[in-house]
Design a protein around this motif. Structure first.
Motif, PDB file in Angstrom:
ATOM      1  N   ALA A   8       6.948  18.469 -37.282  1.00 14.19           N
ATOM      2  CA  ALA A   8       7.747  19.695 -37.176  1.00 14.19           C
ATOM      3  C   ALA A   8       8.746  19.762 -38.322  1.00 14.19           C
ATOM      4  O   ALA A   8       9.328  18.750 -38.712  1.00 14.19           O
ATOM      5  N   GLU A  83      19.109  19.816 -36.294  1.00 18.36           N
ATOM      6  CA  GLU A  83      18.625  19.572 -34.936  1.00 18.36           C
ATOM      7  C   GLU A  83      17.826  18.269 -34.888  1.00 18.36           C
ATOM      8  O   GLU A  83      17.048  17.947 -35.788  1.00 18.36           O
ATOM      9  N   GLN A  84      18.037  17.524 -33.806  1.00 19.34           N
ATOM     10  CA  GLN A  84      17.337  16.267 -33.601  1.00 19.34           C
ATOM     11  C   GLN A  84      16.241  16.434 -32.543  1.00 19.34           C
ATOM     12  O   GLN A  84      16.422  17.183 -31.569  1.00 19.34           O
ATOM     13  N   PRO A  85      15.099  15.772 -32.713  1.00 11.30           N
ATOM     14  CA  PRO A  85      14.052  15.869 -31.693  1.00 11.30           C
ATOM     15  C   PRO A  85      14.574  15.379 -30.349  1.00 11.30           C
ATOM     16  O   PRO A  85      15.328  14.404 -30.286  1.00 11.30           O
ATOM     17  N   ALA A  92      11.655  19.775 -24.913  1.00 10.81           N
ATOM     18  CA  ALA A  92      12.428  20.545 -25.879  1.00 10.81           C
ATOM     19  C   ALA A  92      12.946  21.824 -25.241  1.00 10.81           C
ATOM     20  O   ALA A  92      12.383  22.313 -24.258  1.00 10.81           O
ATOM     21  N   ASN A 103      20.277  22.729 -27.815  1.00  4.39           N
ATOM     22  CA  ASN A 103      19.934  22.049 -29.057  1.00  4.39           C
ATOM     23  C   ASN A 103      21.165  21.724 -29.882  1.00  4.39           C
ATOM     24  O   ASN A 103      21.117  20.858 -30.744  1.00  4.39           O
ATOM     25  N   ASP A 106      22.120  18.215 -29.530  1.00  2.00           N
ATOM     26  CA  ASP A 106      21.263  17.272 -30.228  1.00  2.00           C
ATOM     27  C   ASP A 106      21.242  17.548 -31.722  1.00  2.00           C
ATOM     28  O   ASP A 106      20.246  17.305 -32.395  1.00  2.00           O
ATOM     29  N   ASN A 145      15.642  12.441 -39.573  1.00  2.83           N
ATOM     30  CA  ASN A 145      14.574  13.418 -39.835  1.00  2.83           C
ATOM     31  C   ASN A 145      14.913  14.364 -40.977  1.00  2.83           C
ATOM     32  O   ASN A 145      14.238  15.368 -41.182  1.00  2.83           O
TER      33      ASN A 145
END
Length: 353
Positions: A8, A83-85, A92, A103, A106, A145
């Protein structure tokens, strides 16, 4: 069948606050570096014994073949939130494209910044001239990420630094940005010396003056750190008081000091109009591992060279400490950073894409 699914893309949001004022949600605790008593280790009797400390007048000697002034500038264009998974045991958010509280919880703060470094060369055949300039754009974050952020105004290269739960995040990211700027200054200094080959300057005859502490650059030969402002009294009280009695062009003896790193240092008063006790006083640094005789020679050279470049009060509010070549270099570097409003708009466009 081989799985060819792509990961993603990184999603981020630009903080609406002007970065000049900080983040709209950050905790400022820990950002202020309060002035306190020095904990530096100081050895005063490097050049002369402590009992014989007195102002030292400039001596006569050869001038360097060229003086190279190195400086860098930095500017935070925006604070963003990456944004973090979600954890594997939590789905999600339903509206993944909306910056909801789900979100937001996170998301990790990051800095998008532009920075540049350059060198001004002052040598007999060419006068003062811009010798080398390099500029960069970077994304500084602890988010694992994080990836490069392409925008219409250039790509912000991702610099991921390890998280430190003991350190304020804003301070951690600012330090990472400063480290990248310091590396860029080393690059332009090294390349500038290579460029001197075509100027008729004898090898090993130049002097490198870095605006700011020499930390991280002590491996550069014939290099001085030039510190304009003073937040801490490093010397013992009786020797510290002597600095206020320096005449223009005079310096203190060389001493050795250590904080988180070691270096030789001395104070020098530049020519200036009469004012406060420390008016026109700067601190110079050179590497701790140079021999005593070389450190003293660099201190004497600084007395002969730097006063001629002192700034003028009617031209520069930071005069005389802001040397004329450095002031001109700063203006050019800031110009090359680009328009901050356009860069912030480009980041918002990239975030919405």
């Amino acid at each position: 069948m081989t799985n060819t699914a792509r990961p993603a893309p990184m999603r981020f949001h630009v903080d609406g606050w002007d970065p000049t004022y900080g983040s709209s949600v950050e905790n400022a605790e820990g950002l202020d570096n309060a002035v306190g008593d020095s904990t530096a280790r100081v050895i005063p009797d490097v050049e002369t014994v402590t009992a014989d400390w007195k102002p030292i007048s400039p001596s006569y000697g050869p001038a360097p073949g060229a003086v190279l002034f190195v400086d860098g500038v930095r500017r935070v264009e925006a604070r963003i939130w990456i944004e973090q998974p979600p954890p594997a045991d939590r789905p999600a958010p339903v509206a993944a494209s909306h910056y909801s509280s789900a979100n937001a919880a996170d998301a990790t703060m990051a800095l998008c910044a532009s920075y540049a470094a350059g060198t001004v060369c002052c040598c007999p055949g060419y006068g003062a001239h811009l010798l080398m300039v390099e500029s960069r754009r970077g994304l500084f974050t602890t988010a694992p990420n994080a990836v490069d952020v392409p925008t219409p105004a250039g790509t912000y290269r991702a610099h991921v630094t390890a998280d430190d739960m003991e350190e304020n995040l804003a301070v951690l990211l600012s330090s990472a940005l400063q480290g990248s700027l310091r590396d860029l200054e080393v690059l332009v200094a090294t390349n500038a010396r290579t460029a001197l080959d075509g100027h008729g300057v004898a090898g090993g005859s130049d002097l490198l003056v870095v605006d700011g502490p020499l930390r991280g650059r002590t491996h550069l030969p014939r290099a001085l750190g030039f510190i304009k402002s003073h937040r801490t009294a490093y010397l013992p009280p009786d020797l510290h008081a002597m600095v206020a009695h320096l005449a223009p062009g005079e310096r203190t003896p060389v001493f050795l000091m250590g904080t988180s790193w070691d270096r030789h240092a001395w104070y020098l008063r530049l020519p200036c109009t009469p004012g406060p006790p420390w008016a026109g006083v700067v601190r110079l640094e050179c590497a701790a591992d140079v021999p005593r005789e070389e450190a003293v020679a660099l201190a004497e050279l600084s007395q002969r060279v730097l006063p001629r470049y002192a700034g003028c009060e009617y031209k520069d509010p930071r005069a005389p400490q802001n040397l004329v070549p450095v002031a001109g270099l700063e203006r050019e570097l800031r110009r090359r950073l680009g328009n901050s409003s356009l860069l912030a708009r480009a980041l918002r466009t990239a975030a919405a894409a």
